[in-house]
Design a protein around this motif. Sequence first.
Motif, mmCIF file in Angstrom:
data_model
loop_
_atom_site.group_PDB
_atom_site.id
_atom_site.type_symbol
_atom_site.label_atom_id
_atom_site.label_comp_id
_atom_site.label_asym_id
_atom_site.label_seq_id
_atom_site.Cartn_x
_atom_site.Cartn_y
_atom_site.Cartn_z
ATOM 1 N N LYS A 16 41.857 152.771 40.752
ATOM 2 C CA LYS A 16 43.163 152.495 41.360
ATOM 3 C C LYS A 16 43.304 151.044 41.839
ATOM 4 C CE LYS A 16 43.974 157.214 43.031
ATOM 5 N NZ LYS A 16 44.157 158.055 44.244
ATOM 6 N N ALA A 17 42.181 150.388 42.101
ATOM 7 C CA ALA A 17 42.219 149.053 42.725
ATOM 8 C C ALA A 17 42.891 148.025 41.826
ATOM 9 C CB ALA A 17 40.807 148.604 43.068
ATOM 10 N N LYS A 18 43.746 147.201 42.434
ATOM 11 C CA LYS A 18 44.399 146.117 41.718
ATOM 12 C C LYS A 18 43.694 144.778 41.958
ATOM 13 C CE LYS A 18 48.974 148.252 41.898
ATOM 14 N NZ LYS A 18 50.366 148.117 42.407
ATOM 15 N N ASN A 19 42.903 144.728 43.007
ATOM 16 C CA ASN A 19 42.189 143.493 43.311
ATOM 17 C C ASN A 19 40.963 143.821 44.150
ATOM 18 O OD1 ASN A 19 43.096 143.733 46.100
ATOM 19 N ND2 ASN A 19 45.072 142.970 45.366
ATOM 20 N N LEU A 20 40.210 142.778 44.478
ATOM 21 C CA LEU A 20 38.951 142.952 45.205
ATOM 22 C C LEU A 20 39.178 143.510 46.607
ATOM 23 C CD1 LEU A 20 35.940 142.604 44.954
ATOM 24 C CD2 LEU A 20 36.175 140.221 45.609
ATOM 25 N N ASN A 21 40.248 143.092 47.269
ATOM 26 C CA ASN A 21 40.532 143.610 48.606
ATOM 27 C C ASN A 21 40.818 145.109 48.591
ATOM 28 O OD1 ASN A 21 40.286 141.590 50.668
ATOM 29 N ND2 ASN A 21 41.962 140.494 49.688
ATOM 30 N N ASP A 22 41.434 145.605 47.504
ATOM 31 C CA ASP A 22 41.680 147.052 47.382
ATOM 32 C C ASP A 22 40.371 147.826 47.345
ATOM 33 O OD1 ASP A 22 44.365 146.628 47.376
ATOM 34 O OD2 ASP A 22 44.673 147.007 45.234
ATOM 35 N N ILE A 23 39.402 147.291 46.600
ATOM 36 C CA ILE A 23 38.086 147.949 46.534
ATOM 37 C C ILE A 23 37.437 147.962 47.915
ATOM 38 C CG2 ILE A 23 35.709 147.638 45.722
ATOM 39 C CD1 ILE A 23 36.660 147.081 43.030
ATOM 40 N N ILE A 24 37.455 146.833 48.587
ATOM 41 C CA ILE A 24 36.821 146.722 49.899
ATOM 42 C C ILE A 24 37.487 147.662 50.900
ATOM 43 C CG2 ILE A 24 36.287 145.140 51.792
ATOM 44 C CD1 ILE A 24 34.709 144.748 49.143
ATOM 45 N N ALA A 25 38.825 147.712 50.882
ATOM 46 C CA ALA A 25 39.549 148.597 51.792
ATOM 47 C C ALA A 25 39.219 150.057 51.494
ATOM 48 C CB ALA A 25 41.054 148.361 51.672
ATOM 49 N N GLY A 26 39.106 150.386 50.202
ATOM 50 C CA GLY A 26 38.782 151.762 49.818
ATOM 51 C C GLY A 26 37.389 152.168 50.266
ATOM 52 N N ILE A 27 36.418 151.289 50.081
ATOM 53 C CA ILE A 27 35.036 151.591 50.501
ATOM 54 C C ILE A 27 34.973 151.695 52.017
ATOM 55 C CG2 ILE A 27 32.656 150.783 50.492
ATOM 56 C CD1 ILE A 27 33.714 151.723 47.761
ATOM 57 N N TYR A 28 35.738 150.848 52.709
ATOM 58 C CA TYR A 28 35.778 150.951 54.174
ATOM 59 C C TYR A 28 36.250 152.339 54.607
ATOM 60 C CZ TYR A 28 37.326 150.504 58.971
ATOM 61 O OH TYR A 28 37.508 150.734 60.308
ATOM 62 N N SER A 29 37.232 152.889 53.897
ATOM 63 C CA SER A 29 37.744 154.220 54.263
ATOM 64 C C SER A 29 36.683 155.299 54.082
ATOM 65 C CB SER A 29 38.974 154.559 53.417
ATOM 66 O OG SER A 29 38.619 154.767 52.054
ATOM 67 N N LEU A 30 35.687 155.039 53.229
ATOM 68 C CA LEU A 30 34.620 156.015 53.006
ATOM 69 C C LEU A 30 33.526 155.934 54.071
ATOM 70 C CD1 LEU A 30 34.003 155.813 49.137
ATOM 71 C CD2 LEU A 30 35.324 157.528 50.391
ATOM 72 N N ILE A 31 33.169 154.697 54.464
ATOM 73 C CA ILE A 31 31.999 154.565 55.342
ATOM 74 C C ILE A 31 32.350 154.102 56.757
ATOM 75 C CG2 ILE A 31 30.492 154.112 53.358
ATOM 76 C CD1 ILE A 31 30.518 151.142 54.106
ATOM 77 N N GLY A 32 33.570 153.556 56.950
ATOM 78 C CA GLY A 32 33.979 153.120 58.292
ATOM 79 C C GLY A 32 33.265 151.883 58.786
ATOM 80 N N ASN A 33 32.708 151.096 57.863
ATOM 81 C CA ASN A 33 32.002 149.864 58.229
ATOM 82 C C ASN A 33 32.724 148.656 57.633
ATOM 83 O OD1 ASN A 33 30.165 151.876 58.916
ATOM 84 N ND2 ASN A 33 28.393 150.573 58.502
ATOM 85 N N PRO A 34 32.984 147.628 58.433
ATOM 86 C CA PRO A 34 33.613 146.418 57.901
ATOM 87 C C PRO A 34 32.778 145.796 56.793
ATOM 88 C CG PRO A 34 33.660 146.404 60.282
ATOM 89 C CD PRO A 34 32.778 147.543 59.889
ATOM 90 N N ILE A 35 33.456 145.277 55.759
ATOM 91 C CA ILE A 35 32.792 144.724 54.582
ATOM 92 C C ILE A 35 33.377 143.349 54.282
ATOM 93 C CG2 ILE A 35 32.278 145.061 52.119
ATOM 94 C CD1 ILE A 35 32.799 148.047 52.563
ATOM 95 N N ALA A 36 32.522 142.428 53.846
ATOM 96 C CA ALA A 36 32.983 141.096 53.443
ATOM 97 C C ALA A 36 32.266 140.683 52.166
ATOM 98 C CB ALA A 36 32.721 140.082 54.547
ATOM 99 N N ILE A 37 32.961 139.876 51.343
ATOM 100 C CA ILE A 37 32.390 139.354 50.102
ATOM 101 C C ILE A 37 32.445 137.830 50.152
ATOM 102 C CG2 ILE A 37 32.511 139.323 47.581
ATOM 103 C CD1 ILE A 37 32.001 142.087 48.772
ATOM 104 N N ILE A 38 31.304 137.187 49.891
ATOM 105 C CA ILE A 38 31.226 135.732 49.838
ATOM 106 C C ILE A 38 30.809 135.336 48.427
ATOM 107 C CG2 ILE A 38 30.074 133.694 50.760
ATOM 108 C CD1 ILE A 38 29.461 135.419 53.265
ATOM 109 N N ASN A 39 31.567 134.450 47.786
ATOM 110 C CA ASN A 39 31.196 134.065 46.427
ATOM 111 C C ASN A 39 30.158 132.936 46.442
ATOM 112 O OD1 ASN A 39 32.534 131.654 46.903
ATOM 113 N ND2 ASN A 39 34.221 132.044 45.513
ATOM 114 N N ASN A 40 29.797 132.462 45.249
ATOM 115 C CA ASN A 40 28.720 131.463 45.174
ATOM 116 C C ASN A 40 29.168 130.061 45.562
ATOM 117 O OD1 ASN A 40 30.278 130.975 42.964
ATOM 118 N ND2 ASN A 40 28.663 131.249 41.438
#
Length: 407
Positions: free
Chosen positions: A22-46
């Motif tokens: 369902k995700a349209k972008n990276l933030n959608d994935i992060i928001a979805g995973i947050y709804s599963l585990i309830g832990n804040p998530i961040a992604i840092i690129n290279n």
Amino acid sequence: MNCAEKPITTNIYEEMFKIFIKAKNLNDIIAGIYSLIGNPIAIINNDFQLVAYHSPFLFEDETWNESIRMGYVNYQTYKKIRESLKVDEDFEIITTLSSNRRLIANIKNENGGFAGFLIILEVETKLEKLTIDFVKILSKLVNKYLSDQNFAKTNDNLNSFLSSILNKTFTDKTIFIQKSKELKIDLRKSFYLLILDFNEQFNEKTKSETENFLKSVLHNCVVATTYHNGDYVVLINNKLEKETIGKINDFLFKMRFYMIRSNRIIDLFSLNNIFEEEFKLFMLLEKSIGEYILYNTESYISLLPLINHKKEELINFVNEEIYKIFLYDEANKTSFIDTIYVYLVTNKSLSESAKKLYLHKNTITYRLEKIKELFNIDFKDFNKIMNYVFSINIIYFLQRKIKNYAI
């Protein structure tokens, strides 16, 4: 490290798959995973940029708080992460950053190289409950989106660096300087930005022809090139000679392209902000003048303060006498405003004014005497002269009739 093999929920992988579909972008994935585990998530690129995160509140330690606010992980945080997590490790739970524990995982690209970090802060779910498979799958999903977003648009590091700071300048200057040193960019030099608008003429053939032409005519002064929002952007470290500008103008006329050259850029750190201002000016000049030439920002510098103002407010800055003359011109079909402007920007030269307006010197003299007779105009006071020029620039700007008299 050892992790518990028991998953958080029995259907967590099925839920992750649904999120991914369902995700349209990276933030959608992060928001979805947050709804599963309830832990804040961040992604840092290279490039050390914070490219995605999800949290209903800010992280509770000042170091990470500042990173979220800035949009980038700062150098101190990055250094701590790299000291704690080796490149060949999948992930590690780190407690040395603050009172909040966090799980930090290496995101690896298809070749096994470093692509960035996945960071999960411990809040609702204990980090030990996150299985190795969960972290690996999430890292792979993230890497796919990092690759799709294509932060490094080319294998050329200099071009990638230019693209990166145009997209969003490094707000942590320490990392910016570190990157510059790695790429052997001498920040003490003066730089200039060239922006070329392909408009509707763009295709692969014109792209290739333009790249080859600019490389040949600019010789060794090109630092980096990239495409940004459909425009061709060239960073150079030399002010262009008249002969070079002439060749570029001939090429632009032939190809029906527009181009602008910035003023001297002293601080590459602010390049994305400079680009935005240049682009606004560029669009204005295209619409108002519309000549296929290389526009120079220095010739239109007085317009820059106007671009970011609301148009309905700008009229309040116009000198009262100038505004009266403008209304007189509108009612009587005269050209007093143009005469005043050209006379002042040519340093009150009657001969130069006559050339630019295609009039006889006696006509210019007559107009100036008429203006003095009808209006309270003072051509001797320097501050008033500056006020007149700025006021007329506002009028031209509001009418989209930018005059090229100053060149």
